[in-house]
Design a protein around this motif. Structure first.
Motif, short mmCIF file in Angstrom:
data_model
loop_
_atom_site.label_atom_id
_atom_site.label_comp_id
_atom_site.label_asym_id
_atom_site.label_seq_id
_atom_site.Cartn_x
_atom_site.Cartn_y
_atom_site.Cartn_z
N ALA A 17 0.84 -1.20 0.00
CA ALA A 17 0.00 0.00 0.00
C ALA A 17 0.88 1.26 0.00
N LYS A 18 1.97 1.19 0.75
CA LYS A 18 2.91 2.32 0.83
C LYS A 18 3.48 2.64 -0.56
N ASN A 19 3.80 1.60 -1.33
CA ASN A 19 4.34 1.80 -2.68
C ASN A 19 3.31 2.41 -3.63
N LEU A 20 2.04 2.06 -3.44
CA LEU A 20 0.98 2.68 -4.26
C LEU A 20 0.89 4.17 -3.94
N LEU A 21 0.99 4.50 -2.66
CA LEU A 21 0.94 5.92 -2.25
C LEU A 21 2.14 6.69 -2.80
N LYS A 22 3.31 6.03 -2.80
CA LYS A 22 4.52 6.67 -3.34
C LYS A 22 4.37 6.93 -4.84
N SER A 23 3.53 6.10 -5.51
CA SER A 23 3.29 6.29 -6.95
C SER A 23 2.14 7.26 -7.21
N ASP A 24 1.72 7.96 -6.16
CA ASP A 24 0.70 9.01 -6.26
C ASP A 24 -0.71 8.52 -6.58
N PHE A 25 -1.02 7.28 -6.21
CA PHE A 25 -2.41 6.82 -6.33
C PHE A 25 -3.17 7.29 -5.09
N LYS A 26 -4.46 7.58 -5.29
CA LYS A 26 -5.31 8.00 -4.17
C LYS A 26 -5.81 6.72 -3.49
N LEU A 27 -5.51 6.59 -2.20
CA LEU A 27 -5.73 5.30 -1.53
C LEU A 27 -6.56 5.43 -0.25
N LYS A 28 -7.61 4.57 -0.19
CA LYS A 28 -8.33 4.36 1.06
C LYS A 28 -7.91 2.98 1.55
N VAL A 29 -7.68 2.82 2.85
CA VAL A 29 -7.24 1.51 3.35
C VAL A 29 -8.15 1.04 4.48
N PHE A 30 -8.27 -0.29 4.55
CA PHE A 30 -9.08 -0.90 5.62
C PHE A 30 -8.36 -2.14 6.13
N ASN A 31 -8.34 -2.28 7.45
CA ASN A 31 -7.84 -3.49 8.06
C ASN A 31 -8.72 -3.80 9.26
N ARG A 32 -8.92 -5.09 9.53
CA ARG A 32 -9.81 -5.45 10.65
C ARG A 32 -9.36 -4.78 11.95
N SER A 33 -8.04 -4.86 12.25
CA SER A 33 -7.54 -4.06 13.38
C SER A 33 -6.97 -2.78 12.78
N ILE A 34 -7.70 -1.70 13.01
CA ILE A 34 -7.40 -0.39 12.40
C ILE A 34 -5.96 0.03 12.67
N LYS A 35 -5.45 -0.34 13.86
CA LYS A 35 -4.10 0.03 14.27
C LYS A 35 -3.05 -0.31 13.21
N LYS A 36 -3.25 -1.46 12.53
CA LYS A 36 -2.28 -1.90 11.52
C LYS A 36 -2.31 -1.03 10.26
N ALA A 37 -3.40 -0.30 10.08
CA ALA A 37 -3.50 0.58 8.90
C ALA A 37 -3.02 2.00 9.20
N GLU A 38 -3.02 2.37 10.49
CA GLU A 38 -2.69 3.74 10.90
C GLU A 38 -1.37 4.29 10.34
N PRO A 39 -0.27 3.48 10.28
CA PRO A 39 1.01 4.02 9.79
C PRO A 39 0.93 4.59 8.37
#
Length: 289
Positions: A17-39
């Protein structure tokens, strides 16, 4: 700008997901434990609290989940299904059974949603470096429309219709599992016979026996460092899926069967969360009998 929803930000999903953001894609993220998505927030991701939220209005949905049951739970969830945009594309990058890919590929098609099964190889290092091998099953046109997204995470190849990506991943895991076993036996033989395994790896570099697994997993075995990069229980799941797939085509894979049994013993003995290079420990255990 292509809008992407990304589901599953674990060991592999987070750097992808980080690499997609570095490539300037607009990203929404979801993880069952939200804490893992926070970074991912600091890299520009929008954190979604529900499945409906992460898929709503997005052109592409990427899933990177642990196994078939996790994929089933997400893909059959009404919150996800009711909010998928018509004409959008779901790319499942999890490693699951080919039959699972075919099942969801067909059911999404009936909702006018495209589907690619696109499992990866290269581990957490490949995920971080955006150098993953990405094996894709699906239609050429859907693949072509998704190519820039996939290239932001690694090197995609379309190998055939839906399900073919998963078959290729199983083939990949045969080579990985069997090679880990071969490297473990080579290192153990050196250790028992008094040859230096570190120098063995150096001596084999550039020859026919050289491989990424010899260089990386071999070092882990010598250092006895089995901190998980790829987990033993995950590789056991893959070996079981390999044999189930082979069985459905009346095909016998005797070496894969042997490797599967060794991984099963490791997991049964409580080593499911160690690195899959810990196959070394199982061969050591056999030698201590």
């Amino acid at each position: 700008m292509m809008k992407i929803g990304f589901i599953g930000t674990g060991l592999m999903g987070l750097p992808m997901a980080k690499n997609l953001l570095k490539s300037d894609f607009k990203l929404k993220v979801f993880n069952r434990s939200i804490k893992k998505a926070e970074p991912l927030k600091e890299f520009g991701a929008e954190i979604s609290k529900t499945l409906g939220e992460v898929v709503k209005d997005n052109d592409f949905i990427i899933t990177m989940l642990t196994d078939d049951s996790a994929v089933d739970a997400i893909m059959s969830n009404s919150d996800l299904l009711e909010n998928l945009k018509s004409g959008s594309t779901v790319i499942d990058m999890s490693s699951v059974k080919p039959t699972t890919a075919t099942k969801y590929g067909n059911s999404l098609k009936s909702k006018n949603v495209n589907y690619l099964d696109a499992p990866v190889s290269g581990g957490t290092i490949g995920a971080e470096e955006a150098s993953l091998a990405i094996m894709v099953g699906g239609e050429q046109s859907v693949f072509d429309n998704s190519i820039n997204i996939l290239k932001a995470m690694g090197n995609p190849t379309l190998v055939g219709p839906i399900g073919s990506g998963q078959v290729s991943k199983l083939a990949n895991q045969i080579v990985v599992g069997v090679t880990i076993g071969a490297v473990a036996e080579a290192i153990i033989l050196c250790e028992k016979a008094g040859a230096d395994p570190v120098k063995l790896i150096k001596a084999l570099t550039g020859g026919w026996a050289d491989s990424k697994i010899l260089q990386t997993h071999g070092k882990r075995m010598i250092d006895k460092d089995f901190t998980p990069k790829g987990k033993t229980f995950t590789h056991l799941k893959d070996m079981n899926n390999i044999l189930e797939c082979a069985n459905s085509y009346n095909t016998h894979l005797p070496i894969s069967n042997l490797v599967k049994e060794m991984y099963k013993t490791l997991v049964d003995n409580g080593h499911g969360n160690t690195d899959h290079s810990s196959l070394y420990n199982e061969i050591e255990r056999i030698n201590k009998k």
